[in-house]
Design a protein around this motif. Sequence first.
Motif, short mmCIF file in Angstrom:
data_model
loop_
_atom_site.label_atom_id
_atom_site.label_comp_id
_atom_site.label_asym_id
_atom_site.label_seq_id
_atom_site.Cartn_x
_atom_site.Cartn_y
_atom_site.Cartn_z
N LYS A 139 59.82 32.99 51.74
CA LYS A 139 58.70 32.44 52.51
C LYS A 139 58.84 30.92 52.67
N ALA A 140 58.33 30.42 53.79
CA ALA A 140 58.44 28.98 54.07
C ALA A 140 57.90 28.15 52.92
N ASP A 141 56.80 28.61 52.35
CA ASP A 141 56.19 27.85 51.24
C ASP A 141 57.04 27.84 49.98
N ASN A 142 57.98 28.75 49.92
CA ASN A 142 58.82 28.85 48.70
C ASN A 142 60.21 28.24 48.87
N LYS A 143 60.47 27.62 50.00
CA LYS A 143 61.85 27.15 50.27
C LYS A 143 62.32 26.17 49.20
#
Length: 384
Positions: free
Chosen positions: A89-93
Amino acid sequence: QTFGVRCQIGHTDGSRGAASFRLMPSSKSAKDFFRPLAVGAPTPPTEIPARPSRAIHFFDPSNEKMAAKIPQMVGSVDVLLGNLEDAVKADNKEAAREGLVTIASETDGLGGPDAKTQLWTRVNSLDSPWALDDLTRLVPAIGHKLDVIMVPKVQGAEDIHYVDRLLAQLEAKAGLEKPILVHAILETARGVANVEEICGASPRMQGLSLGPADLAADRRMKTTRVGGGHPGYLVRQDPVHEQPDAHRAIFQQDLWHYTIARMVDACATHGIYPYYGPFGDIADVVACEDQFRNAFLLGCVGTWSLHPKQIAIANKVFSPSVEDIKHARRVVAAMGDGTGAVMLDGKMEDDASLKQCLVMVELAEQLAAIDPELKKQYDAIEVD
Ligand code: GLV
Ligand code: MG
């Protein structure tokens, strides 16, 4: 030599300038390909070693549960790949990137030239806001352990040139002694059209993987799956004469045959390695095995694994069977100096079939060197 078209451009002040449009990439001297692209960077490889890589097992380094299992997988899978791109997920990059640094730093036996389990990563695509930070963070921190960087959505040689130079600069700065290899995912129509130039774009190129999910979307194929076949893609037996209602067998066809075949030829041309990619239907272990085997038979050396149960399938499929090795050794023994022809079990064997057998025997030797169970099976073969 550069093939350029000189193009006259009219300026508002009436003067005429010239711009040069390149039709083909400027070619370097053959010698320059093996010079580092940055002062102090390691010398580019002249050959890509055939390290066993039957299963490239993907994990999300931002997923703590998954990350915790990594140390105990070392030694039981050829490649562990910390995935930073799609499926994270983008938030976890950033958490994924940092998680990979931690795992690589703290896990013994993972990554580096002598490790039994290689460490690869898939960075974000070059048009994303994360790719640059992925490379600038990972190379100085864990570059000595990273064997291969997988670059997604590669469109042409220009993408590899960008990564090639950047890696050389980062390697020089970090004082790395061994160049990090590059692997491209073939997952755009333009990438497929440019597959040969991608393979030959840098001495770092290690291989290619098929990216069936992105490729299907980019080509506007009408499928909704991650790899594998489709029941609608078939041929049907001809109608039986004067029996219009008689059953007609159907044969499902392989959607990926064309792309894999192109990939295999491009890789073999450039001395690098082709791989199948993801098979998304984790529960369908039978179709997964079939799909992997098609790729193996066509020339691929390995595949991705998205679930631990796919590791076992990949290891089985991408290791030559005991029967194949037995036959290959018989042909090698019967062919003596390797020329001429012999008959074995009613079949003609000659120089060319011997060469096929040698491919198998060589692969078996490489795998036996890292897989004691396989070594036992191959050692037990008796050639009559
Ligand atoms: C893999 O990245 C794919 O798109 O299939
Ligand atoms: Mg993809």
